[in-house]
Design an enzyme around this catalytic site. Structure first.
Site, PDB file in Angstrom:
ATOM      1  N   LYS A 181     -19.117   1.530  15.388  1.00 54.46           N
ATOM      2  CA  LYS A 181     -18.737   1.162  16.764  1.00 54.46           C
ATOM      3  C   LYS A 181     -17.242   1.473  16.883  1.00 54.46           C
ATOM      4  CE  LYS A 181     -17.112  -1.359  19.405  1.00 54.46           C
ATOM      5  NZ  LYS A 181     -15.930  -0.893  20.169  1.00 54.46           N
ATOM      6  N   GLU A 257      -9.194  -5.241   7.564  1.00 53.90           N
ATOM      7  CA  GLU A 257      -7.805  -4.753   7.568  1.00 53.90           C
ATOM      8  C   GLU A 257      -7.231  -5.128   8.928  1.00 53.90           C
ATOM      9  OE1 GLU A 257      -8.068  -0.594   6.494  1.00 53.90           O
ATOM     10  OE2 GLU A 257      -8.644  -1.092   4.455  1.00 53.90           O
ATOM     11  N   CYS A 291      -0.434  -0.184  11.860  1.00 48.09           N
ATOM     12  CA  CYS A 291      -0.395  -1.566  11.372  1.00 48.09           C
ATOM     13  C   CYS A 291       0.725  -1.760  10.356  1.00 48.09           C
ATOM     14  CB  CYS A 291      -1.733  -1.923  10.755  1.00 48.09           C
ATOM     15  SG  CYS A 291      -2.175  -0.799   9.426  1.00 48.09           S
ATOM     16  N   GLU A 393       2.731  -9.933  16.301  1.00 44.20           N
ATOM     17  CA  GLU A 393       2.707  -8.468  16.271  1.00 44.20           C
ATOM     18  C   GLU A 393       2.799  -7.919  17.703  1.00 44.20           C
ATOM     19  OE1 GLU A 393      -1.134  -6.581  15.503  1.00 44.20           O
ATOM     20  OE2 GLU A 393      -0.191  -5.350  13.968  1.00 44.20           O
TER      21      GLU A 393
END
Ligand code: NAD
Ligand code: 6OD
Length: 489
Positions: A181, A257, A291, A393
């Site tokens: 997906k 992750e 990231c 973040e």
């Protein structure tokens, strides 16, 4: 054949329309223009894809020898390289990435991931142990690795092909089949990859793609499906938390992750030119949407002013704009929605008392890209460490630079976060480099470098940055289950 303007699901070796017959719009973030339509998947589409993947797992994929399966994955790697320009165009259309970046990072790694894991899987050893028994005849224990079954792969939009294949390649090399997906923002290369799988002669049902959204849609249905043995996910920490709950009833294996709020730490003894160039890369690459990017930068006080001035000069000189111009170094953010979040962070920093060294707004990139989701490369100083922009973040081309006086202070600041994905330390002091690496709570510490990857090493984060490790044999550990067989002699 694939229609790139209207992306259907790919189930059981064929492109198929969604049950709902709904499609959503795919927009190029560099121009703000629609570039195509994408199938809006739901639980019924996921049911079909999982059933196809299970048939392939029990049938043709299982009956092929390891060598035949891995040769097929090598052909997929060749197929990506053969269609390099199509992959590049698809990835650039979805993301607005500069050609210079996507052609060096995203697409080559897409091919390399298949090649790498085909090689790793061929080299995996299995172990055996001899046990003493009272009758003196002994026993032999041997341990086999077995695939899990159908693996659900849910991937983000920042490095679409790279991160999707980082999971699909080892999952298949280990003998599983997959239902993928991809992010709703970046569906194109997952579909193009489907065509490559067919051309490579991989049996139908081994690689399936269901497009669509996450919550209450295809993503969530995949995580809840009882016949999916494991979910491997890259994305936001909050999403990881929701997926973990969805996986709980069936005790699915998970590998996550997740987000980061990564520090870069620059000591006065560092090669300052290298540290400045490295921090410019680690802050602004991919418009800060990696990231591993450094959003918190700590600089030893004697070189603080010099460092800030030099980093700001680099930020101001970055070529921002047309992704197809080979000189362009920074493209747009992924979407206008994401730009709103990043601009809200810019405002929040100012409200919290930041000094804006450079950036903080929307650049003038010319008429052709006026509707694109661009922001300026941005640097702040002067914030309190509790400011929300230093806790959460942002995922944009921005960092805050703060001075420190001692190694202990640098460690405390670096670890003062809920995240723990990676860190970059710049120093020429050998023992200090090792001390810092040891003291920082993160899955990965770079010394005098950033984003240098050896695919055999474990990749993943601590704290809110993830669960588990992928890379080399660590991926093979996740995508297989061991079985011990004890034979009394
Ligand atoms: P996201 O979490 O919003 O979406 C990722 C994927 O999850 C998408 O495919 C989305 O449709 C799907 N999804 C969303 N909600 C879901 C649900 N409830 N159930 C199932 N699927 C769901 O992440 P994003 O915005 O696409 O990516 C950016 C984030 O990813 C950042 O936080 C970044 O740090 C993180 N990231 C981490 C790594 C890493 O290796 N640690 C790598 C890349 C990106
Ligand atoms: O390089 C890789 O293998 C990897 N997993 C990179 C992750 C980048 C995050 O945005």
């Amino acid at each position: 054949m694939i229609n790139m303007k209207k992306l259907d699901h790919f189930i059981d070796g064929a492109f198929v329309a969604p049950h709902s017959e709904d499609y959503f719009s795919n927009v190029d973030p560099a121009t703000g223009k629609e570039i195509g339509k994408v199938a809006a998947g739901d639980a019924q589409d996921i049911d079909d894809a999982v059933a196809a993947a299970r048939r392939a797992f029990d049938g043709p994929w299982a009956t092929m020898s390891l060598g035949q399966r891995l040769d097929a994955l090598q052909r997929v790697a060749h197929g990506i390289r053969a269609r390099f320009d199509e992959f590049l165009e698809a990835e650039m259309g979805d993301t607005g990435k500069p050609r210079a970046f996507a052609s060096k990072v995203d697409i080559p790694r897409g091919a390399a991931n298949f090649e790498f894991f085909a090689t790793i899987a061929r080299a995996m050893e299995e172990s055996a142990y001899q046990t003493e028994t009272r009758d003196g005849r002994g026993a032999v224990n041997y341990v086999t690795r077995n695939p899990l079954g159908v693996v659900g792969v849910i991937s983000p939009w920042n490095l679409p092909l790279l991160l999707l294949t980082w999971k699909v390649a080892p999952a298949l090399a280990a003998g599983n089949t997959v239902v993928v997906k991809p992010s709703e923002e970046t569906p194109a290369t997952a579909s193009l990859l489907a065509q490559v799988f067919n051309d490579a002669g991989v049996p139908k049902g081994v690689y399936n793609v269901v497009h669509g959204y996450g919550p209450d849609a295809a993503g969530e249905a995949l995580t809840k499906h009882p016949d999916v043995a494991a979910i491997t996910f890259t994305g936001e920490t909050r999403t990881g938390s929701a997926i973990m709950k969805a996986c709980a009833p069936h005790i699915k294996d998970i590998s996550f992750e997740l987000g980061g709020k990564n520090p870069a730490i620059i000591f006065a003894d560092a090669d300052l030119d290298a540290a400045i160039a490295g921090t410019a890369r680690s802050t602004f690459s991919n418009t800060g949407q990696v990231c591993l990017c450094s959003e918190r930068v700590y600089v030893e006080r004697p070189v603080f002013d010099e460092f800030v001035d030099a980093l700001a000069a680099r930020a101001k000189n970055l070529n921002v704009g047309d992704p197809f111009d080979d000189a362009t170094e920074m493209g747009p953010l992924i979407s206008h929605d994401h730009r709103q979040k990043v601009l809200a962070a810019f405002q929040s920093a100012v409200d919290s008392g930041a000094e804006v060294v450079t950036g903080g707004g929307i650049p003038d990139v010319g008429r052709k890209f006026a509707e694109g989701a661009f922001v300026e490369p941005t640097i702040w100083t002067g914030l309190d460490h509790n400011a929300s922009v230093l806790r959460d973040e942002i995922f944009g081309p921005v960092c805050h630079v703060m001075p420190f006086d001692t190694e202990e202070e640098a460690i405390a600041l670096a670890n003062d976060t809920r995240y723990g994905l990676c860190a970059a330390v710049w120093t020429n002091h050998l023992s200090r480099a090792h001390r810092m690496a040891h003291a920082i709570d993160a899955g990965l510490v770079w010394i005098n470098s950033w984003f240098l990857r050896d695919l055999r090493t474990p990749f993943g984060g601590v704290k809110l940055s993830g669960i588990g490790r992928e890379g080399g044999r660590h991926s093979m550990d996740f995508y297989t289950e061991t079985k011990t067989v004890c034979v009394k002699l």
